[in-house]
Write a protein that holds these residues in place. Structure first.
Motif, mmCIF file in Angstrom:
data_model
loop_
_atom_site.group_PDB
_atom_site.id
_atom_site.type_symbol
_atom_site.label_atom_id
_atom_site.label_comp_id
_atom_site.label_asym_id
_atom_site.label_seq_id
_atom_site.Cartn_x
_atom_site.Cartn_y
_atom_site.Cartn_z
ATOM 1 N N SER A 157 0.735 -1.124 -0.076
ATOM 2 C CA SER A 157 0.035 0.111 -0.116
ATOM 3 C C SER A 157 0.837 1.300 -0.011
ATOM 4 N N VAL A 158 2.017 0.976 0.267
ATOM 5 C CA VAL A 158 2.967 2.204 0.215
ATOM 6 C C VAL A 158 4.306 1.690 -0.595
ATOM 7 N N GLU A 159 4.945 2.766 -0.971
ATOM 8 C CA GLU A 159 6.192 2.416 -1.815
ATOM 9 C C GLU A 159 7.524 2.522 -1.116
ATOM 10 N N ALA A 160 8.360 1.632 -1.148
ATOM 11 C CA ALA A 160 9.667 1.855 -0.481
ATOM 12 C C ALA A 160 10.742 2.014 -1.490
ATOM 13 N N SER A 161 11.850 2.430 -0.867
ATOM 14 C CA SER A 161 13.059 2.630 -1.726
ATOM 15 C C SER A 161 14.070 1.823 -1.463
ATOM 16 N N ASP A 162 15.180 1.758 -2.339
ATOM 17 C CA ASP A 162 16.458 1.075 -1.728
ATOM 18 C C ASP A 162 17.474 1.426 -0.617
ATOM 19 N N ILE A 194 14.836 14.639 1.076
ATOM 20 C CA ILE A 194 15.142 15.778 0.475
ATOM 21 C C ILE A 194 15.904 15.450 -0.817
ATOM 22 N N LEU A 195 16.490 14.592 -1.043
ATOM 23 C CA LEU A 195 17.120 14.196 -2.328
ATOM 24 C C LEU A 195 16.933 12.671 -2.788
ATOM 25 N N LYS A 196 17.353 12.255 -3.901
ATOM 26 C CA LYS A 196 17.430 10.997 -4.491
ATOM 27 C C LYS A 196 18.553 10.315 -3.895
ATOM 28 N N TYR A 197 18.379 9.203 -3.070
ATOM 29 C CA TYR A 197 19.641 8.649 -2.535
ATOM 30 C C TYR A 197 19.865 7.251 -3.216
ATOM 31 N N SER A 198 19.032 6.724 -4.219
ATOM 32 C CA SER A 198 19.434 5.386 -4.773
ATOM 33 C C SER A 198 18.792 5.420 -6.169
ATOM 34 N N LYS A 199 19.382 4.401 -6.914
ATOM 35 C CA LYS A 199 18.841 4.329 -8.148
ATOM 36 C C LYS A 199 17.268 4.231 -8.577
ATOM 37 N N SER A 200 16.914 3.420 -7.321
ATOM 38 C CA SER A 200 15.411 2.983 -7.317
ATOM 39 C C SER A 200 14.474 4.546 -7.272
#
Ligand SMILES: [Mn+2]
Length: 377
Positions: free
Chosen positions: A182-187, A233-239
């Motif tokens: 139900s939520v989206e995680a990141s690497d 605040i910023l993108k921290y992985s390719k995902s």
């Protein structure tokens, strides 16, 4: 009341061997300049101020620089809690003294949850803590999972919470609505607990007027508009390349809620670039890039060559090449000279494991060979 909800600054973060500190400095100063005229009443940082429990000195000075500007120049109170990447005790340092200057830093778990009242709004500051440790603090052996922790904390807040007032909870946890998808995680998120479930059902938080969450790096709501992650605040992985990073402006009173995303242009974007090697070599960019090469053969020394045009290239993979790379390749002595050592290693690895090196391993191998080459000179 107007709140700026932020989270997951991860000061001092290193992504694929690139330090993010200058990008973080740039972003946060831009943010302060942007909100100067916006009449923000409170700034929230919902955990993971730092990327590591023992942050590098550059990260500590950046935190000092930014928090000082927020407090003395903007004159806006800051409410911050420890996330799972922070050290609870280190974040607590100076906390009682800082309170006089309206910097409310809640690092450690205490028997009573800290309440800060600003204007007519109540903020409950709930730092992240491990269930095993929290069980000791609350002297409650029934607390085993993150959900137990959250239920206990919310129950203890509600004991003297006035439902007619505006009540806001600040937390750092993995909140879901029904199922984990139900939520989206990141690497770039580290699991909150090992061995026990880390999820908390969103229903636990339903009696708050707003829940300012940290942990998940994608900005998103959980079931209701009023329960949300501002994201990192910023993108921290390719995902995270496709994320639209933001901080969240929240205009709220007891009977009204308005959510406005605020987008700040980063110093360098992070994105993927797909194409044929020769075409990619015609371009140039300072962004953080993950290359997806469409070539059918292995390009010699491709990462090194791309870095001449793209100094912040972070990773590379061959997208059309999976099958071919698994087939056994044999080389003659003369043939071998045409290939770089990292490329030969990759071939060797694929042959023996029937899988490809991922981009992170790829960078490690590449750097190890470069270092070995430098040392042998
Ligand atoms: Mn985080």
């Amino acid at each position: 009341m107007r709140i700026l909800h932020t989270a997951d600054w991860h000061l001092g973060k290193i992504v694929n061997e690139f330090s993010m500190i200058e990008d973080q400095r740039y972003y946060l100063h831009q943010l302060i300049d942007t909100i100067k005229e916006m009449n923000v009443d409170v700034i929230i940082m919902a955990g993971d101020l730092y990327d590591r429990s023992l942050p590098p000195k550059e990260a500590v000075s950046l935190a000092d620089e930014i928090l000082t500007r927020m407090i003395t120049e903007l004159k806006v109170p800051v409410l911050a809690i420890a996330g799972n990447h922070d050290s609870n005790e280190r974040l607590e340092f100076g906390s009682r003294l800082f309170t006089e200057n309206q910097l409310y830093m809640e690092g450690t778990i205490k028997p009573t949850i800290r309440k800060v009242q600003i204007e007519q709004t109540n903020f409950y500051l709930v730092p992240f803590g491990d269930p095993i440790y929290i069980r000791e603090v609350y002297q409650n052996p029934d607390i085993r999972t993150m959900e137990d922790v959250a239920r206990y904390q919310v129950a203890s807040i509600k004991k003297d919470m006035n439902p007619d007032e505006c009540n806001i909870l600040i937390g750092h946890s993995y909140v879901i609505s029904g199922t984990a998808d139900s939520v989206e995680a990141s690497d770039s998120e580290r699991p909150l607990s090992i061995g026990t479930a880390e999820y908390i059902p969103v229903e636990v938080f339903e009696d708050f007027d707003y829940v300012a969450l940290g942990h998940l790096h994608k900005p998103q709501k959980v079931k209701k508009e009023s329960i949300r992650y501002s994201g990192s605040i910023l993108k921290y992985s390719k995902s995270e390349c496709r994320h639209k990073k933001q901080v969240t402006l929240v205009d709220i009173d007891k009977n009204h809620l308005e959510i406005t995303p605020l987008y700040i242009q980063p110093k360098r974007d992070m994105r993927t670039l797909r194409g044929a090697f020769d075409d990619l070599m015609k371009g140039t960019s300072n962004d953080y890039l993950f290359f997806e090469l469409e070539d059918s053969g292995i390009i010699m020394d491709s990462m090194n060559r791309l870095r001449h045009r793209y100094p912040n290239a972070m990773g590379l993979e061959y997208v059309n090449h999976l099958e071919k790379q698994f087939t056994s390749l044999t080389h003659t002595q003369a043939d071998l000279k045409k290939y770089s050592l990292p490329d030969l290693f990759k071939e060797f690895y694929s042959e023996h494991t029937n899988s490809l090196l991922d981009e992170q391993d790829d960078t490690i191998i590449y750097d190890a060979f470069s270092a070995a080459e430098r040392n042998s000179k």
